[in-house]
Design a protein around this motif. Structure first.
Motif, short mmCIF file in Angstrom:
data_model
loop_
_atom_site.label_atom_id
_atom_site.label_comp_id
_atom_site.label_asym_id
_atom_site.label_seq_id
_atom_site.Cartn_x
_atom_site.Cartn_y
_atom_site.Cartn_z
N GLY A 141 0.83 -1.19 0.00
CA GLY A 141 0.00 0.00 0.00
C GLY A 141 0.86 1.25 0.00
N GLU A 142 0.61 2.16 0.95
CA GLU A 142 1.37 3.40 1.02
C GLU A 142 2.71 3.22 1.72
OE1 GLU A 142 -0.06 6.27 4.09
OE2 GLU A 142 -1.75 4.88 4.24
N TYR A 143 2.94 2.05 2.30
CA TYR A 143 4.18 1.79 3.02
C TYR A 143 5.16 1.03 2.14
CZ TYR A 143 1.29 3.05 7.01
OH TYR A 143 0.44 3.71 7.87
N SER A 144 6.42 1.37 2.29
CA SER A 144 7.45 0.67 1.53
C SER A 144 8.76 0.72 2.28
CB SER A 144 7.62 1.29 0.14
OG SER A 144 8.11 2.61 0.25
N HIS A 148 18.58 0.37 0.54
CA HIS A 148 19.47 1.40 1.07
C HIS A 148 18.78 2.34 2.06
CE1 HIS A 148 22.28 -0.16 -1.78
NE2 HIS A 148 21.68 0.38 -2.82
N GLN A 149 17.49 2.13 2.32
CA GLN A 149 16.80 2.95 3.32
C GLN A 149 17.36 2.65 4.70
OE1 GLN A 149 12.47 2.64 3.30
NE2 GLN A 149 12.41 2.92 5.52
N LEU A 150 17.46 3.66 5.54
CA LEU A 150 17.93 3.46 6.90
C LEU A 150 16.85 2.78 7.72
CD1 LEU A 150 20.38 4.01 8.73
CD2 LEU A 150 19.26 6.14 9.44
N VAL A 151 17.19 1.62 8.29
CA VAL A 151 16.26 0.86 9.12
C VAL A 151 17.00 0.46 10.39
CG1 VAL A 151 14.97 -0.04 7.13
CG2 VAL A 151 16.93 -1.34 8.02
N LEU A 152 16.26 -0.17 11.30
CA LEU A 152 16.86 -0.64 12.55
C LEU A 152 16.94 -2.16 12.54
CD1 LEU A 152 15.06 1.78 15.03
CD2 LEU A 152 17.49 1.80 14.41
N ASN A 153 18.16 -2.64 12.54
CA ASN A 153 18.40 -4.08 12.58
C ASN A 153 18.28 -4.55 14.02
OD1 ASN A 153 18.93 -6.49 11.36
ND2 ASN A 153 21.13 -6.20 11.20
N ILE A 154 17.58 -5.66 14.24
CA ILE A 154 17.35 -6.18 15.58
C ILE A 154 18.21 -7.41 15.82
CG2 ILE A 154 15.66 -7.28 17.10
CD1 ILE A 154 13.52 -5.63 15.83
N ARG A 175 11.87 3.59 19.79
CA ARG A 175 11.19 4.72 19.16
C ARG A 175 11.68 6.04 19.77
NH1 ARG A 175 6.22 3.24 16.65
NH2 ARG A 175 5.88 5.44 16.18
N LYS A 176 11.93 6.02 21.07
CA LYS A 176 12.38 7.23 21.76
C LYS A 176 13.87 7.49 21.50
CE LYS A 176 9.05 6.82 25.57
NZ LYS A 176 8.89 6.61 27.04
N PHE A 177 14.64 6.42 21.47
CA PHE A 177 16.11 6.56 21.36
C PHE A 177 16.52 6.97 19.96
CE2 PHE A 177 20.43 4.94 20.80
CZ PHE A 177 21.05 5.38 21.96
N PHE A 178 15.93 6.34 18.94
CA PHE A 178 16.33 6.59 17.55
C PHE A 178 15.38 7.59 16.90
CE2 PHE A 178 18.07 2.34 18.42
CZ PHE A 178 19.39 2.54 18.07
N ARG A 179 15.25 8.74 17.50
CA ARG A 179 14.39 9.77 16.92
C ARG A 179 14.96 10.19 15.56
NH1 ARG A 179 14.85 11.19 22.30
NH2 ARG A 179 16.54 12.65 21.83
N GLY A 180 14.06 10.28 14.57
CA GLY A 180 14.50 10.65 13.23
C GLY A 180 14.68 9.46 12.31
N ILE A 181 14.77 8.25 12.86
CA ILE A 181 14.86 7.05 12.05
C ILE A 181 13.49 6.39 12.01
CG2 ILE A 181 15.94 4.77 11.79
CD1 ILE A 181 18.38 5.82 13.17
N PRO A 182 12.93 6.10 10.82
CA PRO A 182 11.61 5.49 10.73
C PRO A 182 11.54 4.19 11.54
CG PRO A 182 12.35 6.20 8.56
CD PRO A 182 13.52 6.34 9.48
N ALA A 183 10.37 3.93 12.11
CA ALA A 183 10.18 2.72 12.91
C ALA A 183 9.98 1.52 12.00
CB ALA A 183 8.99 2.90 13.85
N GLY A 265 12.94 -11.08 8.46
CA GLY A 265 11.61 -10.50 8.47
C GLY A 265 11.64 -9.01 8.74
N VAL A 266 10.53 -8.37 8.46
CA VAL A 266 10.38 -6.94 8.69
C VAL A 266 9.18 -6.71 9.60
CG1 VAL A 266 9.01 -6.68 6.57
CG2 VAL A 266 10.09 -4.67 7.61
N HIS A 267 9.34 -5.77 10.51
CA HIS A 267 8.26 -5.39 11.41
C HIS A 267 8.10 -3.88 11.37
CE1 HIS A 267 5.68 -4.88 14.85
NE2 HIS A 267 6.62 -4.29 15.57
N ILE A 268 6.88 -3.44 11.02
CA ILE A 268 6.54 -2.03 11.08
C ILE A 268 5.35 -1.92 12.02
CG2 ILE A 268 5.78 0.01 9.78
CD1 ILE A 268 7.14 -1.11 7.33
N PRO A 269 5.52 -1.29 13.17
CA PRO A 269 4.47 -1.31 14.20
C PRO A 269 3.09 -0.90 13.72
CG PRO A 269 6.49 -0.40 15.09
CD PRO A 269 6.71 -0.57 13.61
N CYS A 270 3.00 0.02 12.74
CA CYS A 270 1.69 0.48 12.31
C CYS A 270 1.01 -0.48 11.35
CB CYS A 270 1.80 1.86 11.65
SG CYS A 270 2.93 1.92 10.26
#
Length: 283
Positions: A141-144, A148-154, A175-183, A265-270
């Motif tokens: 949908g509207e999410y992608s 090379h997008q900056l993400v958070l590796n777990i 979410r609080k620590f990495f302000r400015g990096i998409p969740a 896998g990928v996890h986007i909270p929304c």
């Protein structure tokens, strides 16, 4: 920050701490080694691992590097709890070294370099590492998630149970620590291998964690699951122990030509994990 305060803060055992306290290295030599590490880490590791007793030397050096990193933590306003939680990996891997080699030290040196370079932080139960996404574009949908997008590796360190409550708390802290990096969270682990439902109960914390992710890649050849479950790799499943219910189930599966691989896998909270992402085969 002093070495004794550091060792106490990461709850390093007495024997491993004694290796650090008793290690003899002139400050001039330490400065040269640190410079070598900062300018050419691959060459640095080749040099150090070529010496006798290199595991103990690496334990000492990583402890010193971590102590040196404390000032940068303070400059960035990062609280001590995160500092000590992050560097507890030194204790964890020194204990793994003792289990595997019969001596306290560090063998997982490539991994620990991320901590002292402030490229990875432990926030609650999970570790997070900002990285450029190296997979193909994922769209829903509207999410992608673009290459090379900056993400958070777990990463999931050994230790406490991976309960849903602790996992949720870690995501909140991130979410609080990495302000400015998409969740957007990426995880590559044996914990995300779909076939684990054959050896784990439905209410398993691991399977609950797995359900948070849309798995888009599976590696059937990976033996990470065997390494983590049995703490070693054998040429035949018959050689594995059966001390726990998980080991018994995993051994039975492998003995019957089953596989235990890994998944990414990928996890986007929304987004939910059902219906929002395409199947792995279509990505």
């Amino acid at each position: 920050m002093h070495l004794n305060e550091f060792c106490k803060g990461i709850q390093l055992g007495e024997e491993a701490s004694r290796i650090i306290f008793d290690f003899r290295l002139e400050e001039e030599e330490y400065a040269k080694l640190k410079q070598h590490f900062q300018t050419d880490r691959h060459s640095f590791f080749r040099y150090v691992t070529g010496a006798a007793g290199y595991r103990q030397m690496l334990l000492y050096l990583f402890a010193r590097f971590a102590v040196d990193a404390y000032e940068e933590y303070r400059i960035r306003g990062i609280e001590d709890q995160i500092y000590f939680d992050t560097f507890k990996d030194i204790r964890i891997w020194s204990e793994v070294c003792y289990r595997d080699y019969g001596e306290y030290g560090i063998e997982e040196y490539n991994w620990l370099q991320e901590h002292v370079r402030l490229q990875l932080f432990r926030l609650g139960r999970l570790q997070f590492q900002p990285v450029a996404f190296d997979g193909e574009n994922l769209k829903a949908g509207e999410y992608s998630v673009e290459k090379h997008q900056l993400v958070l590796n777990i990463h999931i360190p050994e230790g406490e149970p991976l309960t849903p409550q602790e996992v949720s708390h870690s995501f909140l802290l991130a979410r609080k620590f990495f302000r400015g990096i998409p969740a957007v969270y990426i995880c590559r682990s044996w914990l995300l291998y779909p076939g684990l439902n054959k050896v784990l109960k439905a209410e398993s914390n691991i399977l609950r964690f797995q359900q948070l992710f849309r798995i888009y890649e599976v590696d059937e050849e990976s033996r990470e699951a065997e390494q983590r479950i049995f703490n070693r790799l054998e040429t035949s499943p018959d050689k594995y122990g059966e001390e726990t219910s998980l080991r018994r189930a995993a051994k039975a599966l492998l003995s019957n030509s089953g596989t235990l691989g890994s998944g990414c896998g990928v996890h986007i909270p929304c987004l939910t994990t059902t219906g929002d992402w395409p199947d792995a085969a279509t990505i």
